[in-house]
Write an enzyme that holds these catalytic residues in place. Structure first.
Site, PDB file in Angstrom:
ATOM      1  N   HIS A 162       1.055  -1.072  -0.136  1.00 51.28           N
ATOM      2  CA  HIS A 162       0.568  -0.113  -0.069  1.00 51.28           C
ATOM      3  C   HIS A 162       0.722   1.175  -0.080  1.00 51.28           C
ATOM      4  CE1 HIS A 162      -3.577  -2.433   1.798  1.00 51.28           C
ATOM      5  NE2 HIS A 162      -3.758  -2.012   1.031  1.00 51.28           N
ATOM      6  N   CYS A 249      -2.757   0.753   9.517  1.00 52.13           N
ATOM      7  CA  CYS A 249      -4.482  -0.151   9.050  1.00 52.13           C
ATOM      8  C   CYS A 249      -5.330  -0.692  10.154  1.00 52.13           C
ATOM      9  CB  CYS A 249      -4.149  -1.882   8.294  1.00 52.13           C
ATOM     10  SG  CYS A 249      -2.260  -1.187   7.159  1.00 52.13           S
TER      11      CYS A 249
HETATM   12  N1  GLY Z   1      -2.760  -8.866   4.995  1.00 48.29           N
HETATM   13  C1  GLY Z   1      -3.345  -7.604   4.649  1.00 48.29           C
HETATM   14  C2  GLY Z   1      -3.745  -7.381   3.291  1.00 48.29           C
HETATM   15  O1  GLY Z   1      -2.562  -7.674   2.856  1.00 48.29           O
HETATM   16  O2  GLY Z   1      -4.419  -6.959   2.913  1.00 48.29           O
END
Ligand code: GLY
Length: 254
Positions: A162, A249
């Site tokens: 991300h 997150c």
């Molecule tokens: N484990 C976090 C994701 O890949 O969305």
């Protein structure tokens, strides 16, 4: 300033969460402890935290920031690029509708995940990645406009999960950023603090009110940020990091 946050209790299935590189499954009990310490750190930073129930059908649902975005002006339901995560949106929608007067939605078939979105004081950066496509970024920017926010499309470095895997806001004008992302000039006009070599995963720090949460496995980063005057709270992320977690997150904050 953040006054409220939503987190989700990790389900036992979290040990099977998505990951780019297999470093073994996380140990569930140890991961729960890490998550508990994270929640406590938010509370200590003066945030009222709501803990949603675990969702065993969705191993990655502990990462509540990916299926939605929240602002004081309203929420946006996103569309995760990871197929196994799409159902997480419906699971969080009612909670957000009960809390926000305005809840916008990205239309199918575009994709965008919250991990690709960095909110700065004057714009919202949307990183293109394997989880956020260009159409998703454009639709998201249209939703942001409805909420009175200005969005801008930027590029996530290749092979990085991300956009926010590689950066975090330390204060209104300063970003903690990996060298590979800083090279792109995306933060021109802002102050940057470069993540020490070998500690790239520390880039996903999380500023919450007067403190900055940083992974405790990254001593050079902790020393650097403390030396710059930030009130650093080290948090263990060893287990949750095995499934590519970042500190941002694991909560939705507003
Ligand atoms: N484990 C976090 C994701 O890949 O969305």
């Amino acid at each position: 300033m953040f006054r409220r946050a939503i987190v989700r209790q990790p389900a036992p299935s979290v040990v099977g969460g998505l990951r780019a590189e297999d470093r073994g499954d996380p140990i569930y009990d140890a991961l729960l402890e890490e998550h508990g310490a994270y929640v406590l750190a938010l509370i200590r930073a003066d945030v009222e935290v709501s803990v949603l129930p675990p969702l065993d059908a969705y191993p990655d649902s502990v990462f509540v920031e990916d299926p939605a975005l929240v602002f004081p002006e309203g929420a946006i339901l996103l569309r995760p690029g990871a197929p196994s995560r799409r159902g997480e949106v419906d699971e969080i929608a009612d909670e957000l509708r009960s809390r926000f007067d305005r809840v916008l939605e990205l239309p199918a078939p575009v994709f965008a995940e919250g991990g690709d979105v960095l909110v700065t004081p004057d714009r919202v950066l949307v990183g293109l990645s394997a989880r956020t496509d260009e159409a998703g970024a454009r639709e998201l920017i249209a939703c942001l406009k409805e909420l009175g926010r200005v969005g801008e499309i930027v590029q996530t470095p290749a092979d990085v999960l991300h956009f926010k895997t590689d950066c975090s806001l330390l204060d209104d004008e300063t970003v903690f950023v990996t060298k590979r992302l800083a090279r792109s000039d995306v933060f021109a006009g802002m102050k940057t603090v470069l993540v020490p070599d070998g500690e790239e995963a520390a880039a996903n720090a999380l500023r919450v009110n007067d403190v900055v949460l940083v992974g405790s496995d990254y001593p050079k980063s902790i020393e650097l940020l403390s030396g710059l005057g930030y009130d650093v709270v080290p948090l263990k992320t060893t287990e949750i990091g095995k499934i590519d977690a970042g500190l941002s997150c694991m909560s939705l904050r507003w």
